[in-house]
Write an enzyme that holds these catalytic residues in place. Structure first.
Site, PDB file in Angstrom:
ATOM      1  N   ASP A  98       0.821  -1.204   0.000  1.00  0.00           N
ATOM      2  CA  ASP A  98       0.000   0.000   0.000  1.00  0.00           C
ATOM      3  C   ASP A  98       0.860   1.261   0.000  1.00  0.00           C
ATOM      4  OD1 ASP A  98      -2.437  -1.371   0.035  1.00  0.00           O
ATOM      5  OD2 ASP A  98      -2.410  -1.557   2.219  1.00  0.00           O
TER       6      ASP A  98
ATOM      7  N   TYR B 275       7.608  -9.979   6.547  1.00  0.00           N
ATOM      8  CA  TYR B 275       7.376  -8.560   6.797  1.00  0.00           C
ATOM      9  C   TYR B 275       7.966  -8.172   8.147  1.00  0.00           C
ATOM     10  CZ  TYR B 275       3.942  -8.024   3.000  1.00  0.00           C
ATOM     11  OH  TYR B 275       3.324  -7.958   1.779  1.00  0.00           O
TER      12      TYR B 275
END
Length: 265
Positions: free
Chosen positions: A52, A105
């Protein structure tokens, strides 16, 4: 026609996400433009996953087609400084970067007043296969949010909390929503039982909002059958750009810390 896979890093601050959008600045858009400047008119670019707006990457993987061999340093010459290709592999026709073995992540939280012991207990609950419907924005009606988490860890590092998670795949905003829940536990606003309930959406439905994007980085994407070769020159370029960022943001961090101490801010 040859097919290549590149590992790329990018600073997400000034991108409207990674996925191509015709009227916005995106990572894929910049890469496509760079490839076209190298003479690749139809690269058929694909990425391992979407990030994003504001989210960073160190080990994002892209694939593209080219009639001529292209190295990371060649692509970097046409890319803006907030995107750097640093490793490459020639791959088979059926290679799809989305079919990764796992993705890793890392999320960085600022603050030292968290109950790190409680946060560790919550993080352990993530290991295994779960339905993450409460931790995602739905892609579509009826789409499965079941994912497998391979490992998850959280640790304190001076004024920061570092959360790292590896899974076979992640739903939209999943990591950032997990971070929000973990922070609630760390602040002692919520209990471990509440966190367990979130992992059982059939019995407990509660939408968790995502944490801010700027603390998240796609650290790595792993494959069983691809061996990436590091382009030494390109990797040194990346390290130099990271060092420049550390100097800039470290200086700003110290500057505003002094403001706070002196009562200016």
């Amino acid at each position: 026609m040859m097919k290549f896979a590149f590992k790329i890093a990018y600073f997400g601050d000034n991108f409207h996400g990674s996925q191509f959008q015709p009227d916005q600045r995106t990572v894929e858009g910049e890469v496509i433009n760079a490839l076209r400047r190298l003479g690749v008119e139809n690269p058929r670019l694909r990425s391992a996953g979407r990030t994003d707006a504001g989210v960073h990457a160190y080990g994002q993987v892209i694939s593209f087609y080219s009639e001529d061999k292209i190295f990371p340093r060649m692509l970097n010459a046409e890319l803006p400084e907030d995107i750097t290709a640093w490793a490459w592999a020639k791959v088979s026709e059926d290679f799809d970067p989305r079919r990764a073995k796992s993705r890793v992540y890392t999320y960085v939280m600022y603050g030292s007043d968290y109950d790190i012991s409680a946060m560790r207990k919550a993080v352990k609950e993530l290991i295994g296969v779960h339905d993450f419907s409460n931790f995602t924005k739905k892609f579509g009606e009826g789409e499965s949010c079941v994912r497998e988490i391979i490992s998850a860890d959280i640790r304190a590092d001076r004024e920061f909390i570092i959360f790292e998670i590896e899974g076979n795949a992640f739903t939209w905003n999943m990591v950032r929503c997990i971070v929000t829940a973990i922070m609630e536990i760390g602040k002692q606003h919520r209990s471990i039982e509440w966190f367990r309930d979130l992992l059982n959406p059939e019995k407990h439905k509660e939408r968790v909002e995502p944490a801010p994007p700027y603390g998240l980085i796609l650290k790595d994407v792993k494959y069983d059958d691809v061996e990436f070769e590091i382009d030494d020159y390109a990797f040194k370029t990346l390290q130099s750009r990271i060092e420049d960022r550390i100097i800039y943001h470290g200086t700003i961090f110290k500057l505003f810390s002094l403001f706070r101490q002196s009562g200016i801010s």
